[in-house]
Write a protein that holds these residues in place. Structure first.
Motif, PDB file in Angstrom:
ATOM      1  N   GLN A   1       0.852  -1.189   0.000  1.00  0.00           N
ATOM      2  CA  GLN A   1       0.000   0.000   0.000  1.00  0.00           C
ATOM      3  C   GLN A   1       0.886   1.237   0.000  1.00  0.00           C
ATOM      4  OE1 GLN A   1      -2.796   0.281   3.253  1.00  0.00           O
ATOM      5  NE2 GLN A   1      -4.150   1.587   2.061  1.00  0.00           N
TER       6      GLN A   1
ATOM      7  N   ASP B   1       0.089   7.078  -1.313  1.00  0.00           N
ATOM      8  CA  ASP B   1      -1.086   7.647  -1.975  1.00  0.00           C
ATOM      9  C   ASP B   1      -2.301   6.742  -1.867  1.00  0.00           C
ATOM     10  OD1 ASP B   1       0.316   9.911  -2.762  1.00  0.00           O
ATOM     11  OD2 ASP B   1       1.047   8.945  -4.583  1.00  0.00           O
ATOM     12  N   ASP B   2      -2.203   5.698  -1.018  1.00  0.00           N
ATOM     13  CA  ASP B   2      -3.309   4.783  -0.728  1.00  0.00           C
ATOM     14  C   ASP B   2      -3.673   3.909  -1.921  1.00  0.00           C
ATOM     15  OD1 ASP B   2      -4.992   3.705   1.183  1.00  0.00           O
ATOM     16  OD2 ASP B   2      -6.697   4.936   0.592  1.00  0.00           O
ATOM     17  N   ASP B   3      -2.685   3.644  -2.787  1.00  0.00           N
ATOM     18  CA  ASP B   3      -2.877   2.680  -3.862  1.00  0.00           C
ATOM     19  C   ASP B   3      -2.379   1.313  -3.389  1.00  0.00           C
ATOM     20  OD1 ASP B   3      -3.861   4.590  -5.648  1.00  0.00           O
ATOM     21  OD2 ASP B   3      -1.835   5.146  -6.271  1.00  0.00           O
TER      22      ASP B   3
ATOM     23  N   VAL C   1      -0.793  -2.009  -4.499  1.00  0.00           N
ATOM     24  CA  VAL C   1      -0.040  -2.527  -5.639  1.00  0.00           C
ATOM     25  C   VAL C   1       0.312  -3.989  -5.366  1.00  0.00           C
ATOM     26  CG1 VAL C   1       2.007  -2.245  -7.089  1.00  0.00           C
ATOM     27  CG2 VAL C   1       0.913  -0.236  -6.062  1.00  0.00           C
TER      28      VAL C   1
END
Length: 270
Positions: free
Chosen positions: A146, A149-151, A153
């Motif tokens: 994580q 940027d709160d993505d 992956v």
């Protein structure tokens, strides 16, 4: 001649009626895929919450099931469904699938290696080919990272074989943070170094049992200072760096120390 005879036995005779049947199956498959995808998307867009995303997840699954059903109908029409032919066909399909999934299998093996060597664990902050973040889950094939940027992956374990894995805290609570300052060369370096150390010492996020180091490096355009210190919790690293940067800038500005004027082509250190 014998090979040609075996080849002929593998496939059924294709006549006009067979071609028409195959055409009908092909058109029906395309129509079913289009209708199912548009229908599921239409339903999902009128739902809310988790149910909406679950319906969206059915779109590729439905398409796959339709294609499998179409192939199950087409294969007996084209190929003589004898035991020998089925074994030959399944062997060829298995070989093709094995070749296509070699990277998948390699990722599974790397997943077993990662469970033994522990290059990352949940809670570690890692950098894998430019993807930096906190490890949330280590699966059999991928590790989920994580980002700030709160993505979320998903990185395949396959990267273990040929990619450097940077682990910032390696299963512990100590994670070094770096706050950079680029100053004009005309200043009292000893005072600046002490002032930046005091900035770190007075931070609410500082972990006191770890060292604080202020590094200075002279550049053609000025002096580059780095505060290297540790936050109490690795998850506070961005708040910590922001706190050091804001308060350090305030202290330096109050002392009349000017920032460095960089030329347009100056390359800054990471």
């Amino acid at each position: 001649m014998e090979d040609q005879g075996q080849y002929a036995k593998l496939f059924n005779d294709i006549d006009s009626q067979t071609l028409i049947t195959l055409g009908i199956i092909l058109v029906s498959t395309i129509l079913l895929i289009v209708v199912s995808q548009r229908g599921l998307n239409w339903v999902a867009n009128r739902l809310h919450g988790q149910v909406r995303f679950r319906v969206f997840a059915l779109v590729p699954l439905t398409r796959l099931l339709i294609l499998i059903a179409a192939l199950a109908i087409i294969v007996p029409i084209v190929i003589d469904p004898s035991l020998r032919n089925m074994v030959t066909l399944l062997g060829a399909i298995g070989l093709a699938i094995g070749f296509a999934l070699k990277d998948y299998v390699s990722s599974l093996i790397a997943g077993v290696v990662s469970a033994v060597e522990l290059p990352y664990r949940p809670g570690d902050w890692v950098n894998i080919e430019g993807t930096y973040g906190e490890v949330k889950h280590v699966g059999m094939r991928t590790v989920e990272v994580q980002t700030p940027d709160d993505d979320l992956v998903a990185v395949p374990h396959l990267k273990l074989w040929d990619t450097a894995i940077y682990n910032a805290n390696n299963g512990g609570t100590s994670l070094q943070c770096v706050a950079s300052f680029y100053l004009h060369p005309e200043h009292e370096a000893g005072w600046v170094r002490k002032a930046l150390r005091d900035v770190a010492l007075t931070s609410a996020y500082l972990k006191f049992d770890e060292p604080i180091i202020v590094v200075a490096e002279e550049k053609p355009w000025g002096t580059h200072y780095r505060i290297r210190a540790y936050p109490v919790d690795p998850r506070q690293q961005f708040l910590f760096v922001t706190d050091l940067t804001v308060r350090g800038k305030t202290v330096l500005s109050a002392a009349g120390i000017q920032p460095a004027l960089l030329p347009p082509d100056a390359a800054l250190d990471a």
